[in-house]
Design a protein around this motif. Structure first.
Motif, PDB file in Angstrom:
ATOM      1  N   GLU A   1      48.099  33.106  51.792  1.00 20.07           N
ATOM      2  CA  GLU A   1      49.376  33.732  52.103  1.00 20.07           C
ATOM      3  C   GLU A   1      49.176  34.865  53.105  1.00 20.07           C
ATOM      4  OE1 GLU A   1      51.614  34.676  48.567  1.00 20.07           O
ATOM      5  OE2 GLU A   1      50.779  32.948  47.530  1.00 20.07           O
ATOM      6  N   ASN A   2      50.223  35.219  53.745  1.00 21.73           N
ATOM      7  CA  ASN A   2      50.170  36.255  54.770  1.00 21.73           C
ATOM      8  C   ASN A   2      50.602  37.601  54.181  1.00 21.73           C
ATOM      9  OD1 ASN A   2      49.794  37.340  57.284  1.00 21.73           O
ATOM     10  ND2 ASN A   2      51.794  36.740  58.048  1.00 21.73           N
ATOM     11  N   HIS A   3      49.765  38.143  53.301  1.00 22.76           N
ATOM     12  CA  HIS A   3      50.050  39.434  52.672  1.00 22.76           C
ATOM     13  C   HIS A   3      48.958  40.429  53.016  1.00 22.76           C
ATOM     14  CE1 HIS A   3      53.422  38.255  50.164  1.00 22.76           C
ATOM     15  NE2 HIS A   3      52.767  37.167  49.815  1.00 22.76           N
ATOM     16  N   THR A   4      49.324  41.691  53.015  1.00 21.88           N
ATOM     17  CA  THR A   4      48.331  42.740  53.217  1.00 21.88           C
ATOM     18  C   THR A   4      47.495  42.888  51.943  1.00 21.88           C
ATOM     19  OG1 THR A   4      49.755  44.479  52.339  1.00 21.88           O
ATOM     20  CG2 THR A   4      49.929  44.006  54.717  1.00 21.88           C
ATOM     21  N   ILE A   5      46.416  43.627  52.060  1.00 20.09           N
ATOM     22  CA  ILE A   5      45.585  43.896  50.887  1.00 20.09           C
ATOM     23  C   ILE A   5      46.378  44.706  49.864  1.00 20.09           C
ATOM     24  CG2 ILE A   5      43.542  45.153  50.079  1.00 20.09           C
ATOM     25  CD1 ILE A   5      42.105  44.146  52.609  1.00 20.09           C
ATOM     26  N   SER A   6      47.201  45.624  50.327  1.00 20.24           N
ATOM     27  CA  SER A   6      48.046  46.406  49.405  1.00 20.24           C
ATOM     28  C   SER A   6      49.007  45.504  48.645  1.00 20.24           C
ATOM     29  CB  SER A   6      48.848  47.461  50.166  1.00 20.24           C
ATOM     30  OG  SER A   6      48.007  48.433  50.698  1.00 20.24           O
ATOM     31  N   ASP A   7      49.670  44.605  49.370  1.00 23.83           N
ATOM     32  CA  ASP A   7      50.574  43.658  48.713  1.00 23.83           C
ATOM     33  C   ASP A   7      49.821  42.822  47.684  1.00 23.83           C
ATOM     34  OD1 ASP A   7      52.718  44.477  50.261  1.00 23.83           O
ATOM     35  OD2 ASP A   7      52.573  42.791  51.660  1.00 23.83           O
ATOM     36  N   THR A   8      48.647  42.353  48.076  1.00 24.81           N
ATOM     37  CA  THR A   8      47.827  41.519  47.191  1.00 24.81           C
ATOM     38  C   THR A   8      47.464  42.272  45.927  1.00 24.81           C
ATOM     39  OG1 THR A   8      46.937  40.351  49.106  1.00 24.81           O
ATOM     40  CG2 THR A   8      45.707  40.159  47.042  1.00 24.81           C
ATOM     41  N   CYS A   9      47.138  43.536  46.064  1.00 27.86           N
ATOM     42  CA  CYS A   9      46.808  44.382  44.916  1.00 27.86           C
ATOM     43  C   CYS A   9      47.928  44.340  43.887  1.00 27.86           C
ATOM     44  CB  CYS A   9      46.577  45.812  45.397  1.00 27.86           C
ATOM     45  SG  CYS A   9      46.529  47.070  44.105  1.00 27.86           S
TER      46      CYS A   9
ATOM     47  N   LEU B   1      36.878  43.906  49.758  1.00 31.32           N
ATOM     48  CA  LEU B   1      38.068  43.168  50.185  1.00 31.32           C
ATOM     49  C   LEU B   1      38.018  42.874  51.680  1.00 31.32           C
ATOM     50  CD1 LEU B   1      40.534  45.205  48.059  1.00 31.32           C
ATOM     51  CD2 LEU B   1      40.471  42.713  48.072  1.00 31.32           C
ATOM     52  N   LYS B   2      37.574  43.827  52.453  1.00 29.98           N
ATOM     53  CA  LYS B   2      37.487  43.650  53.900  1.00 29.98           C
ATOM     54  C   LYS B   2      36.497  42.542  54.245  1.00 29.98           C
ATOM     55  CE  LYS B   2      37.138  46.424  58.074  1.00 29.98           C
ATOM     56  NZ  LYS B   2      36.940  47.778  58.594  1.00 29.98           N
ATOM     57  N   GLU B   3      35.344  42.538  53.572  1.00 32.26           N
ATOM     58  CA  GLU B   3      34.344  41.489  53.799  1.00 32.26           C
ATOM     59  C   GLU B   3      34.898  40.116  53.417  1.00 32.26           C
ATOM     60  OE1 GLU B   3      30.300  44.129  52.947  1.00 32.26           O
ATOM     61  OE2 GLU B   3      31.299  43.098  51.302  1.00 32.26           O
ATOM     62  N   PHE B   4      35.570  40.056  52.278  1.00 29.96           N
ATOM     63  CA  PHE B   4      36.153  38.797  51.828  1.00 29.96           C
ATOM     64  C   PHE B   4      37.201  38.304  52.816  1.00 29.96           C
ATOM     65  CE2 PHE B   4      39.315  36.297  49.552  1.00 29.96           C
ATOM     66  CZ  PHE B   4      38.522  35.368  48.895  1.00 29.96           C
TER      67      PHE B   4
ATOM     68  N   TYR C   1      46.716  50.228  41.160  1.00 24.65           N
ATOM     69  CA  TYR C   1      46.170  51.168  42.131  1.00 24.65           C
ATOM     70  C   TYR C   1      45.230  50.446  43.076  1.00 24.65           C
ATOM     71  CZ  TYR C   1      47.941  54.552  38.801  1.00 24.65           C
ATOM     72  OH  TYR C   1      48.751  55.261  37.967  1.00 24.65           O
ATOM     73  N   LEU C   2      45.405  50.688  44.359  1.00 27.93           N
ATOM     74  CA  LEU C   2      44.600  50.016  45.377  1.00 27.93           C
ATOM     75  C   LEU C   2      43.120  50.360  45.247  1.00 27.93           C
ATOM     76  CD1 LEU C   2      44.713  48.128  47.779  1.00 27.93           C
ATOM     77  CD2 LEU C   2      45.211  50.087  49.231  1.00 27.93           C
TER      78      LEU C   2
END
Length: 84
Positions: free
Chosen positions: A42-50, A73-76, A57-58
């Motif tokens: 999906e096209n979600h940000t990491i914050s949205d995914t959290c 998360l960035k590496e993944f 909490y992020l």
């Protein structure tokens, strides 16, 4: 299996024997798997995914993700982009 007359500790022990984890660990693993699917598909940000995966909490999400997945998360996210 009858569980209505079991103590809390007995239920936890039974759960761990069946699932090889505590109830809270099981929930976390399910949340992380859900987060990985969101990041992959999906096209979600990491914050949205959290938040979509049930974390509040992020910073906590990032620490738990690294612990269970073995990468940040960035590496993944970068790895998944390379695989597309």
């Amino acid at each position: 299996m009858q569980v209505a007359d079991k103590s809390r500790s007995s239920l936890f022990r039974m759960f761990k024997e069946y699932n090889l984890s505590t109830p809270s660990e099981y929930v976390i693993v399910q949340q992380i798997e859900h987060a990985k699917e969101i990041l992959r598909n999906e096209n979600h940000t990491i914050s949205d995914t959290c938040y979509l995966s049930g974390f509040g909490y992020l910073s906590h999400f990032g620490k738990v993700f690294k612990k269970y997945v073995g990468m940040t998360l960035k590496e993944f996210f970068k790895k998944e982009l390379e695989l597309r």
